[in-house]
Design a protein around this motif. Structure first.
Motif, short mmCIF file in Angstrom:
data_model
loop_
_atom_site.label_atom_id
_atom_site.label_comp_id
_atom_site.label_asym_id
_atom_site.label_seq_id
_atom_site.Cartn_x
_atom_site.Cartn_y
_atom_site.Cartn_z
N PHE A 134 0.85 -1.19 0.00
CA PHE A 134 0.00 0.00 0.00
C PHE A 134 0.88 1.24 0.00
N LEU A 135 0.37 2.28 -0.64
CA LEU A 135 1.05 3.57 -0.64
C LEU A 135 0.34 4.46 0.38
N LEU A 136 1.04 4.79 1.46
CA LEU A 136 0.46 5.57 2.55
C LEU A 136 1.16 6.92 2.66
N PHE A 137 0.36 7.94 2.94
CA PHE A 137 0.93 9.27 3.17
C PHE A 137 1.17 9.45 4.66
N ASN A 138 2.39 9.84 5.00
CA ASN A 138 2.77 10.04 6.40
C ASN A 138 2.94 11.53 6.66
N TYR A 148 6.97 15.13 4.53
CA TYR A 148 5.60 14.77 4.13
C TYR A 148 5.64 13.72 3.01
N GLU A 149 6.14 12.57 3.34
CA GLU A 149 6.44 11.56 2.33
C GLU A 149 5.29 10.57 2.13
N PHE A 150 5.22 10.04 0.92
CA PHE A 150 4.38 8.89 0.61
C PHE A 150 5.26 7.65 0.76
N GLU A 151 4.81 6.70 1.58
CA GLU A 151 5.62 5.53 1.90
C GLU A 151 4.99 4.27 1.32
N GLU A 152 5.82 3.42 0.74
CA GLU A 152 5.37 2.11 0.27
C GLU A 152 5.50 1.12 1.43
N VAL A 153 4.37 0.53 1.81
CA VAL A 153 4.32 -0.34 2.98
C VAL A 153 3.81 -1.71 2.57
N THR A 154 4.40 -2.76 3.11
CA THR A 154 3.99 -4.12 2.78
C THR A 154 2.58 -4.40 3.32
N PRO A 155 1.89 -5.38 2.76
CA PRO A 155 0.56 -5.73 3.27
C PRO A 155 0.58 -6.11 4.75
#
Length: 237
Positions: free
Chosen positions: A20-24, A30-37
């Motif tokens: 998932f691409l999550l905004f932190n 203010y990064e968009f992070e790629e996070v595993t399921p």
């Protein structure tokens, strides 16, 4: 507790979920992070992701808690599809992450499923909600924007809330006591209004002071007499 916001889901092909691409919002830039399921599932269980909930072990849009009715699924370069068909058009979904109240207008910070971030006013947001899936806000029966829990609220207004003043309160306006009910909101909560009001107030006359103008006679100047002709003749000789 710092929360993240769902931007989109990342798939490998049609069947495999890569992450998932999550905004932190709490990150330094203010990064968009790629996070595993697996990590995303852990964050959702901990209540640290806005827009996602767990149903039968799967991560789905959280329409009740954050107004997230849909999110985009990216399966390749430029390939996006909807997680839920809502009837809204567009190649992006949007989420409201912050609302800032100013004196004359409200401002909203928006993120997109394509790693975009921008600000929009109330009128623009209402127009956006008509055609696209926008999470974090909804319209009530009167057409006003209502935010969901998870949207950061900031009040940057410089004037006090008019509902908080007491009309029976007596204010000192330029040395004259006046009830607050006789003043306008601008005069009560803005210094300029009170000062202007005070300029038009007749100041009371102090004791032992006369309101009449006292005239002072100026000393009369005595005109000089011209010198006699005889005196002038003696000087020449």
């Amino acid at each position: 507790m710092d929360k993240r916001y769902i931007a989109c889901r990342l798939d490998l092909g049609i069947t495999r979920i890569a992450g998932f691409l999550l905004f932190n919002a709490a990150s330094e830039h203010y990064e968009f992070e790629e996070v595993t399921p697996k990590e995303t599932l852990r964050l959702v269980k901990a209540g640290m992701v806005n827009g996602l909930k767990i149903v039968d072990g799967e991560l789905v849009p959280d329409s009740e808690g954050f107004g997230q009715h849909n999110f985009k699924i990216k399966s390749g370069v430029g390939n996006y599809r909807n997680a839920v068909e809502t009837g809204k058009q567009g190649d992006k979904t949007y989420s409201i992450i912050r609302k800032v109240s100013h004196d004359d207008e409200d401002e909203y910070t928006v993120i997109t499923s394509k790693c975009g971030r921008f600000s929009i006013d109330t009128e623009g947001l209402i127009a956006l909600m008509r055609f696209y899936d926008v999470a974090g806000v909804r319209l009530d029966e009167s057409g006003e924007i209502v935010t969901y829990p998870g949207v950061t609220i900031s009040d940057m207004r410089t004037h006090a809330d008019p509902k908080s003043y007491d009309p029976k309160e007596v204010l000192d306006v330029g040395g004259v006591l006046m009830p607050a009910s006789d003043l306008t909101m601008a005069e009560i909560f803005g210094t300029g209004g009170i000062e202007e009001k005070a300029e038009g107030v007749e100041q009371p006359v102090k004791e032992n002071e006369s309101s009449e103008t006292v005239k002072v006679d100026e000393p009369k100047q005595t005109p000089k007499k011209p010198a006699s002709k005889g005196a002038a003749a003696k000087k020449k000789s």
